[in-house]
Design a protein around this motif. Structure first.
Motif, mmCIF file in Angstrom:
data_model
loop_
_atom_site.group_PDB
_atom_site.id
_atom_site.type_symbol
_atom_site.label_atom_id
_atom_site.label_comp_id
_atom_site.label_asym_id
_atom_site.label_seq_id
_atom_site.Cartn_x
_atom_site.Cartn_y
_atom_site.Cartn_z
ATOM 1 N N CYS A 70 0.280 -4.109 8.280
ATOM 2 C CA CYS A 70 0.029 -2.923 7.471
ATOM 3 C C CYS A 70 -0.449 -1.826 8.414
ATOM 4 O O CYS A 70 -1.149 -2.099 9.389
ATOM 5 C CB CYS A 70 -1.057 -3.238 6.432
ATOM 6 S SG CYS A 70 -1.579 -1.812 5.440
ATOM 7 N N SER A 71 -0.053 -0.591 8.171
ATOM 8 C CA SER A 71 -0.462 0.492 9.071
ATOM 9 C C SER A 71 -1.973 0.693 9.051
ATOM 10 O O SER A 71 -2.527 1.300 9.954
ATOM 11 C CB SER A 71 0.263 1.794 8.718
ATOM 12 O OG SER A 71 -0.007 2.160 7.388
ATOM 13 N N PHE A 72 -2.647 0.151 8.040
ATOM 14 C CA PHE A 72 -4.109 0.253 7.958
ATOM 15 C C PHE A 72 -4.793 -1.043 8.392
ATOM 16 O O PHE A 72 -5.977 -1.240 8.130
ATOM 17 C CB PHE A 72 -4.540 0.612 6.535
ATOM 18 C CG PHE A 72 -3.989 1.932 6.074
ATOM 19 C CD1 PHE A 72 -4.440 3.118 6.618
ATOM 20 C CD2 PHE A 72 -3.000 1.979 5.103
ATOM 21 C CE1 PHE A 72 -3.928 4.337 6.205
ATOM 22 C CE2 PHE A 72 -2.481 3.191 4.678
ATOM 23 C CZ PHE A 72 -2.948 4.372 5.235
ATOM 24 N N ASP A 111 -10.471 -2.384 3.238
ATOM 25 C CA ASP A 111 -9.546 -2.257 2.106
ATOM 26 C C ASP A 111 -8.075 -2.219 2.491
ATOM 27 O O ASP A 111 -7.236 -1.790 1.706
ATOM 28 C CB ASP A 111 -9.879 -1.019 1.252
ATOM 29 C CG ASP A 111 -11.277 -1.098 0.663
ATOM 30 O OD1 ASP A 111 -11.728 -2.223 0.376
ATOM 31 O OD2 ASP A 111 -11.919 -0.043 0.510
ATOM 32 N N ALA A 112 -7.735 -2.625 3.715
ATOM 33 C CA ALA A 112 -6.331 -2.657 4.129
ATOM 34 C C ALA A 112 -5.679 -3.921 3.573
ATOM 35 O O ALA A 112 -6.325 -4.937 3.380
ATOM 36 C CB ALA A 112 -6.221 -2.644 5.647
ATOM 37 N N TRP A 113 -4.388 -3.845 3.330
ATOM 38 C CA TRP A 113 -3.638 -5.032 2.949
ATOM 39 C C TRP A 113 -3.589 -5.933 4.169
ATOM 40 O O TRP A 113 -3.501 -5.459 5.292
ATOM 41 C CB TRP A 113 -2.227 -4.656 2.514
ATOM 42 C CG TRP A 113 -2.208 -3.883 1.231
ATOM 43 C CD1 TRP A 113 -2.327 -2.538 1.091
ATOM 44 C CD2 TRP A 113 -2.090 -4.411 -0.077
ATOM 45 N NE1 TRP A 113 -2.284 -2.189 -0.224
ATOM 46 C CE2 TRP A 113 -2.131 -3.328 -0.971
ATOM 47 C CE3 TRP A 113 -1.948 -5.689 -0.584
ATOM 48 C CZ2 TRP A 113 -2.042 -3.479 -2.354
ATOM 49 C CZ3 TRP A 113 -1.846 -5.850 -1.957
ATOM 50 C CH2 TRP A 113 -1.894 -4.754 -2.821
ATOM 51 N N ASP A 114 -3.640 -7.217 3.974
ATOM 52 C CA ASP A 114 -3.659 -8.108 5.127
ATOM 53 C C ASP A 114 -2.275 -8.640 5.468
ATOM 54 O O ASP A 114 -2.104 -9.775 5.856
ATOM 55 C CB ASP A 114 -4.669 -9.239 4.948
ATOM 56 C CG ASP A 114 -4.528 -9.976 3.635
ATOM 57 O OD1 ASP A 114 -3.810 -9.500 2.754
ATOM 58 O OD2 ASP A 114 -5.159 -11.032 3.489
ATOM 59 N N TYR A 115 -1.263 -7.750 5.363
ATOM 60 C CA TYR A 115 0.079 -8.120 5.782
ATOM 61 C C TYR A 115 0.099 -8.254 7.300
ATOM 62 O O TYR A 115 -0.369 -7.397 8.028
ATOM 63 C CB TYR A 115 1.115 -7.075 5.335
ATOM 64 C CG TYR A 115 2.432 -7.257 6.056
ATOM 65 C CD1 TYR A 115 3.185 -8.408 5.860
ATOM 66 C CD2 TYR A 115 2.883 -6.316 6.955
ATOM 67 C CE1 TYR A 115 4.362 -8.603 6.544
ATOM 68 C CE2 TYR A 115 4.068 -6.499 7.641
ATOM 69 C CZ TYR A 115 4.797 -7.650 7.436
ATOM 70 O OH TYR A 115 5.961 -7.838 8.121
ATOM 71 N N CYS A 163 0.842 -1.198 0.000
ATOM 72 C CA CYS A 163 0.000 0.000 0.000
ATOM 73 C C CYS A 163 0.874 1.244 0.000
ATOM 74 O O CYS A 163 0.397 2.352 -0.183
ATOM 75 C CB CYS A 163 -0.956 0.013 1.203
ATOM 76 S SG CYS A 163 -0.154 0.281 2.796
ATOM 77 N N GLY A 164 2.199 1.060 0.236
ATOM 78 C CA GLY A 164 3.129 2.172 0.213
ATOM 79 C C GLY A 164 3.494 2.695 1.588
ATOM 80 O O GLY A 164 4.399 3.498 1.728
ATOM 81 N N GLN A 165 2.783 2.256 2.609
ATOM 82 C CA GLN A 165 3.045 2.720 3.968
ATOM 83 C C GLN A 165 3.974 1.740 4.689
ATOM 84 O O GLN A 165 3.973 0.552 4.404
ATOM 85 C CB GLN A 165 1.730 2.823 4.751
ATOM 86 C CG GLN A 165 0.743 3.810 4.172
ATOM 87 C CD GLN A 165 1.236 5.229 4.276
ATOM 88 O OE1 GLN A 165 1.744 5.648 5.306
ATOM 89 N NE2 GLN A 165 1.101 5.980 3.190
ATOM 90 N N SER A 166 4.724 2.256 5.644
ATOM 91 C CA SER A 166 5.566 1.386 6.464
ATOM 92 C C SER A 166 4.668 0.518 7.336
ATOM 93 O O SER A 166 3.633 0.969 7.814
ATOM 94 C CB SER A 166 6.465 2.221 7.372
ATOM 95 O OG SER A 166 7.355 2.983 6.611
ATOM 96 N N SER A 167 5.087 -0.711 7.533
ATOM 97 C CA SER A 167 4.343 -1.556 8.462
ATOM 98 C C SER A 167 4.620 -1.049 9.871
ATOM 99 O O SER A 167 5.589 -0.337 10.115
ATOM 100 C CB SER A 167 4.749 -3.020 8.313
ATOM 101 O OG SER A 167 6.108 -3.181 8.645
ATOM 102 N N VAL A 168 3.749 -1.392 10.798
ATOM 103 C CA VAL A 168 3.900 -0.932 12.175
ATOM 104 C C VAL A 168 3.928 -2.127 13.117
ATOM 105 O O VAL A 168 3.386 -3.188 12.814
ATOM 106 C CB VAL A 168 2.757 0.030 12.594
ATOM 107 C CG1 VAL A 168 2.818 1.316 11.803
ATOM 108 C CG2 VAL A 168 1.400 -0.622 12.408
#
Length: 109
Positions: free
Chosen positions: A40-42, A47-51, A18-23
């Motif tokens: 994922c930070s979201f 609609d967040a990536w499920d990382y 998604c382009g954001q740093s993971s947290v």
């Protein structure tokens, strides 16, 4: 969504697609209390990536029991505080209604 991640060239930071740093977050669930994970930070939003990746190994059963007991105690304390706030608010409203009645009575007399 597809579970995906990429490692940044600049650092060891994990960046989601998604382009954001993971947290790094801390789990407060009964099964994994206090266990850190990266996401994922979201994470948890629509609609967040499920990382998702665990940082820590699974907690020892004794550790799980202690953390869960502390979490229950904290939740109980938080509930007590919320009930006290509601009670104080009710008393404030009752006092305001009483004072309003006194003022109205003085005006009409």
């Amino acid at each position: 969504m597809e579970s995906s991640l990429a490692t940044s060239q600049m650092s060891d930071e994990i960046v989601c697609f998604c382009g954001q740093s993971s947290v790094t977050r801390t789990s407060l669930t009964a099964n994994n209390p206090g266990q850190r994970f990266r996401s994922c930070s979201f994470y948890g939003q629509p609609d967040a990536w499920d990382y998702f990746s665990w940082v820590d190994p699974p907690p020892h059963p004794r550790y799980k029991a202690i953390i869960n007991k502390l979490l229950r105690k904290d939740n109980s304390k938080r509930n007590d505080e919320q009930q006290l706030r509601r009670l104080v608010k009710c008393y404030q409203i009752a006092l305001e209604v009483f004072l309003l009645g006194v003022i109205i009575q003085k005006i009409w007399l």
